[in-house]
Design an enzyme around this catalytic site. Structure first.
Site, PDB file in Angstrom:
ATOM      1  N   ILE A  88      38.178  31.475  31.703  1.00 33.54           N
ATOM      2  CA  ILE A  88      36.779  31.403  32.154  1.00 33.54           C
ATOM      3  C   ILE A  88      36.784  30.924  33.597  1.00 33.54           C
ATOM      4  CG2 ILE A  88      34.460  30.510  31.783  1.00 33.54           C
ATOM      5  CD1 ILE A  88      35.201  29.826  28.931  1.00 33.54           C
ATOM      6  N   ASP A  89      36.474  31.799  34.513  1.00 32.41           N
ATOM      7  CA  ASP A  89      36.298  31.393  35.901  1.00 32.41           C
ATOM      8  C   ASP A  89      34.800  31.269  36.142  1.00 32.41           C
ATOM      9  OD1 ASP A  89      37.349  30.775  38.478  1.00 32.41           O
ATOM     10  OD2 ASP A  89      36.518  32.666  39.186  1.00 32.41           O
TER      11      ASP A  89
ATOM     12  N   ASP B 224      42.938  33.555  34.077  1.00 31.27           N
ATOM     13  CA  ASP B 224      41.902  32.519  34.016  1.00 31.27           C
ATOM     14  C   ASP B 224      40.937  32.895  32.899  1.00 31.27           C
ATOM     15  OD1 ASP B 224      40.015  30.555  34.385  1.00 31.27           O
ATOM     16  OD2 ASP B 224      39.875  30.805  36.550  1.00 31.27           O
TER      17      ASP B 224
END
Length: 292
Positions: free
Chosen positions: A96-97, A94
């Site tokens: 950018i979580d 991911d």
């Protein structure tokens, strides 16, 4: 192919170097008012930045160059109905979580790098550069926060005395057939004096960060529906290496796949029987099975 403990540690160190030297500084430099564009996904709450795609591309190029035989699954390149988690070593990423946090400059966004093998998480590194929090682990090698081993203090695990992470999520459609009302009813059951009456809830706005805070013992549990494998893979490994467990979000689900999409993370620092009893008590307050 089964990777050795040493090979898993090497992957963990590769993740750490990539995040500290390149990805973390890039993410931090664009947070808040410096983001340059975004488009709506399913609605105005679920936002994606152009930086997502850029970061995922950088990660994929770096990892596939070093591990060309490994598969790669990323949030931005996932294709519904086509992308599958197999038994092969697979990076699950991911970029950018906590995207909404990132756009607003709220310092709880991170990059989550996981490796799964035989469908199970075996390496995980989560870096929040805004707070300089780097959680990392690999199977059999322990879990760490900024290179200090995570040791959850021994204490009882009781639902009524717990602090739980809960999220509103991007799905907000009301109605008996949707998940939103079920989630809100579950939150009411957990918080109300006539229900579980937990100490309280917190919301980091990032599944990966929530799981890492459970892993470190700052939170007792995290319950969520709607997450994807890339939201949980890295944190899941960190959680287990710190003595925690990941169960399903609904009753009786003890052994779930990475892409189950409904999860209950429970901290360590207690006996396995306490974790089991906690999960069963928690499930009593879940208001229906979430469907995805």
């Amino acid at each position: 192919m089964v990777l050795t403990t040493q090979e898993l540690k090497e992957v963990e160190n590769t993740f750490i170097q990539l995040l500290r030297s390149e990805i973390g500084p890039l993410l931090k430099s664009y947070a808040g008012t410096n983001f340059y564009s975004y488009d709506d996904k399913s609605n105005g709450v679920d936002l994606v930045t152009a930086l997502d795609k850029q970061i995922e591309s950088i990660i994929k190029v770096a990892l596939t160059a070093k591990y060309p035989s490994f598969k790669f699954i990323g949030e931005e390149t996932y294709v519904k109905g086509v992308t599958k988690i197999t038994n092969d070593p697979t990076f699950i990423v991911d970029p950018i979580d906590g995207t909404t946090n990132f756009i607003h400059g709220y310092p709880y966004s991170c990059t989550s790098l996981g490796l799964a093998e035989m469908g199970k998480p075996v390496v995980g590194v989560v870096f929040n550069p805004h707070l300089n929090q780097l959680f990392h682990a690999s199977k059999g090698n322990g879990a760490f926060l900024n290179d200090q081993e995570i040791r959850v203090s021994k204490r009882p695990l009781i639902l009524q005395k717990s602090l739980i992470a809960l999220e509103g999520g991007s799905e907000r459609t009301e109605g008996s057939q949707g998940n939103f009302d079920k989630k809100m009813s579950t939150y009411k059951n957990l918080l109300s004096e006539s229900g579980a009456f937990v100490h309280g809830f917190r919301s980091a706005g990032s599944a990966a960060m929530n799981i890492c805070y459970v892993a470190s013992g700052m939170l007792d549990a995290y319950w969520e529906g709607g997450c994807w494998a890339w939201d949980v893979c890295a944190g899941w490994c960190i959680l287990e290496e710190a003595g925690g467990i990941m169960a399903g979000g609904v009753r009786g689900e003890w052994d779930i796949p990475l892409d189950r999409r409904c999860y209950l993370a429970i901290r360590g620092g207690c006996e396995p029987i306490e974790q089991k009893e906690f999960a069963e008590s928690f499930w009593n307050h879940v208001a229906g099975e979430l469907e995805y």
